[in-house]
Design a protein around this motif. Sequence first.
Motif, PDB file in Angstrom:
ATOM      1  N   TYR A  55      15.351  18.858 -34.511  1.00 45.77           N
ATOM      2  CA  TYR A  55      15.048  19.153 -33.106  1.00 45.77           C
ATOM      3  C   TYR A  55      16.244  18.774 -32.238  1.00 45.77           C
ATOM      4  CZ  TYR A  55      13.944  14.151 -33.030  1.00 45.77           C
ATOM      5  OH  TYR A  55      14.014  12.785 -33.162  1.00 45.77           O
ATOM      6  N   GLU A  56      16.329  19.494 -31.152  1.00 48.30           N
ATOM      7  CA  GLU A  56      17.439  19.272 -30.220  1.00 48.30           C
ATOM      8  C   GLU A  56      16.958  19.578 -28.815  1.00 48.30           C
ATOM      9  OE1 GLU A  56      21.796  20.305 -31.162  1.00 48.30           O
ATOM     10  OE2 GLU A  56      21.149  21.934 -29.829  1.00 48.30           O
ATOM     11  N   LEU A  57      17.176  18.664 -27.926  1.00 47.64           N
ATOM     12  CA  LEU A  57      16.778  18.833 -26.529  1.00 47.64           C
ATOM     13  C   LEU A  57      18.044  19.011 -25.686  1.00 47.64           C
ATOM     14  CD1 LEU A  57      14.143  18.652 -24.719  1.00 47.64           C
ATOM     15  CD2 LEU A  57      14.897  16.326 -24.187  1.00 47.64           C
ATOM     16  N   THR A  58      18.105  20.096 -24.968  1.00 45.77           N
ATOM     17  CA  THR A  58      19.288  20.373 -24.150  1.00 45.77           C
ATOM     18  C   THR A  58      18.896  20.500 -22.692  1.00 45.77           C
ATOM     19  OG1 THR A  58      19.014  22.742 -24.555  1.00 45.77           O
ATOM     20  CG2 THR A  58      20.501  21.543 -26.036  1.00 45.77           C
ATOM     21  N   ASP A  59      19.826  20.199 -21.819  1.00 40.33           N
ATOM     22  CA  ASP A  59      19.534  20.339 -20.393  1.00 40.33           C
ATOM     23  C   ASP A  59      19.891  21.744 -19.931  1.00 40.33           C
ATOM     24  OD1 ASP A  59      22.265  20.421 -20.257  1.00 40.33           O
ATOM     25  OD2 ASP A  59      22.508  18.469 -19.284  1.00 40.33           O
ATOM     26  N   ARG A  60      19.843  21.982 -18.640  1.00 37.76           N
ATOM     27  CA  ARG A  60      20.074  23.332 -18.119  1.00 37.76           C
ATOM     28  C   ARG A  60      21.490  23.817 -18.392  1.00 37.76           C
ATOM     29  NH1 ARG A  60      17.189  22.739 -12.181  1.00 37.76           N
ATOM     30  NH2 ARG A  60      15.032  22.873 -12.923  1.00 37.76           N
TER      31      ARG A  60
END
Lengths: 141, 285
Positions: A98-103
Motif C-alpha cells: 500500500y502507498e498513500l500519496t498526497d495531491r
Amino acid sequence: MKALSFLLLSVSLVGCADLTFAKQAALDYRQYRTVCISARSWSSYLQTEMGSSTGFAAVTVACSGDEDAVLSVSVSTESYDNSTDETTDIDYYGYADYELTDRDGQVIDSGSVKSDSETSDEAEQDVLDKVAFHYHAPYRL
Amino acid sequence: MARFLPRLLAVLPNRGVWRALCGAFATLLVLTPAVGLSAPDKVAAPATPGNAAPAAPEQAAPATSSNDASTRPAPASSSEAPPPVRYESADVGPEGVPDDAPVVVAPVDRAATAPSAASDSESDEPKEATGPTEWSAGIGAEMFLARGKVMPGVMMHASMPGLYIGAETALLWLVEQRPGYDGSFLGSQVGIHAGMNVLHRSGVDINLGLGPDFYWLWGMTSSAAERALALRAEVHYWPDRTHGLVFGARVYPLATDGLQLGEKQAGGAGWPVLFTLGVEIGGYR
C-alpha cells in the motif's frame, strides 16, 4: 494460611493493573482528512473495513481529485503446499503493498503486509483488513 | 459469527450491571475462604502414645482422672465417638507439637490411648494429610483485575511436584467508552503457561512460570492482536479437598507495542502487575 489468603485478596483488590491497549496514528489525520481508495476490485471492501473506525474523516472509492490523499493498494496471493503424509492441503499467502500519496503525488506513507489463509479470497481479505487497521484511528483503551 | 458476536456482547450489561456482577464475584471470593477456613480442613490422626499424648498433657491424662471427667463431654456410650473438640494453641504444650500442626484435633479415644489398643487404632484411621502431595488439578473461573476493564475468564491448571501447566481465556470489556472506540466489548485473551511448582503440599500449591498471553481485540477490529510474554506466579489454596481459591500475578517483560501493562490509559506510569482472583473446582491427592 488464613492471614495469607486475606493478604493476597487485599493486595489484589487494591492493585488493579493499568493494562492499556494503544495504537499510534499512522499519519496526521488533521492534515489528511479525506482519502480515496484505489485498489481495483477490492476498493469497496477496503472502504467498508475502514468504515467509521478509520482516522480519516471520509473515505471514498470514486476519486474526484479533491481528496487530501489517495491510497493505492495492490493485492496478490500465492498458493503453497501444506500437505502432510496423510492429507493434501493447499493454503495461500496473501500480500498487499500500500502507498498513500498526497495531491502532489508525494508518498506520505507506505508499507506491505502478509497473511496466511486456507483460501485465496480469505488471504486477500486478511491483508486488506491489516491495511484497514493500519489506518485505524489512534486509541488508548 | 465473528461479526455477530461482538454486537451481541456489546448490548449485554451496562455499567450498573457490571458493577453488580463484580460485587457479587468479589463477595463470592471473600465468602469462600471464610466458609472454607471455618471448617476443620485438617483433622489430626487420633491421639496415640507417640504423638498427641505427650503434646497435650490434659488429653493424656488417664481416663479415670476426675479432672478429665469434669472438663470433657462424656460420650453417650463407649462405642460412640465423641464430638470434635477445638483446642486453642495455648492449651497445647510447646514441646511436642510442631508449629505447622493443625489447631483442630480429634478427640482422644481413651481406649485407643491404652497401650493394648494403640496398634489397632493406627492401622484403621487415615493419616494426617499435611505432607507433599502427588498432584493437584482444577478448573474454575477467574477475574482479571485491570483498571477500567472487566475481564471474566475461565482457567485450568494441573501440577505435580516440580512442574505445572495451565491455561486460561477471558473476555474483555471496557467499563467506560474511550476515544477512538465507540463500543465496550474489546475481545478475548488466551494464556498458556508452564513452569515450576515450588510448593506442593496438601491444601497449597505455589507455581512460578511463564508463557505467552494473546489479546485479540476482535470486538473492535479483526486485525488488532497483541502478544506478550508473561512471567507469572500462582497460589492455589484449597480450603477443602474439592474447592480452591486461585491468586495470580503476572508481569509482561516482553510485549508488542500496542500492549502496555503498567501504563495508564491517560499516560504515565501505572501499576505494572496484573492480578487475577478466581475460584476453582478440583482437588489434590
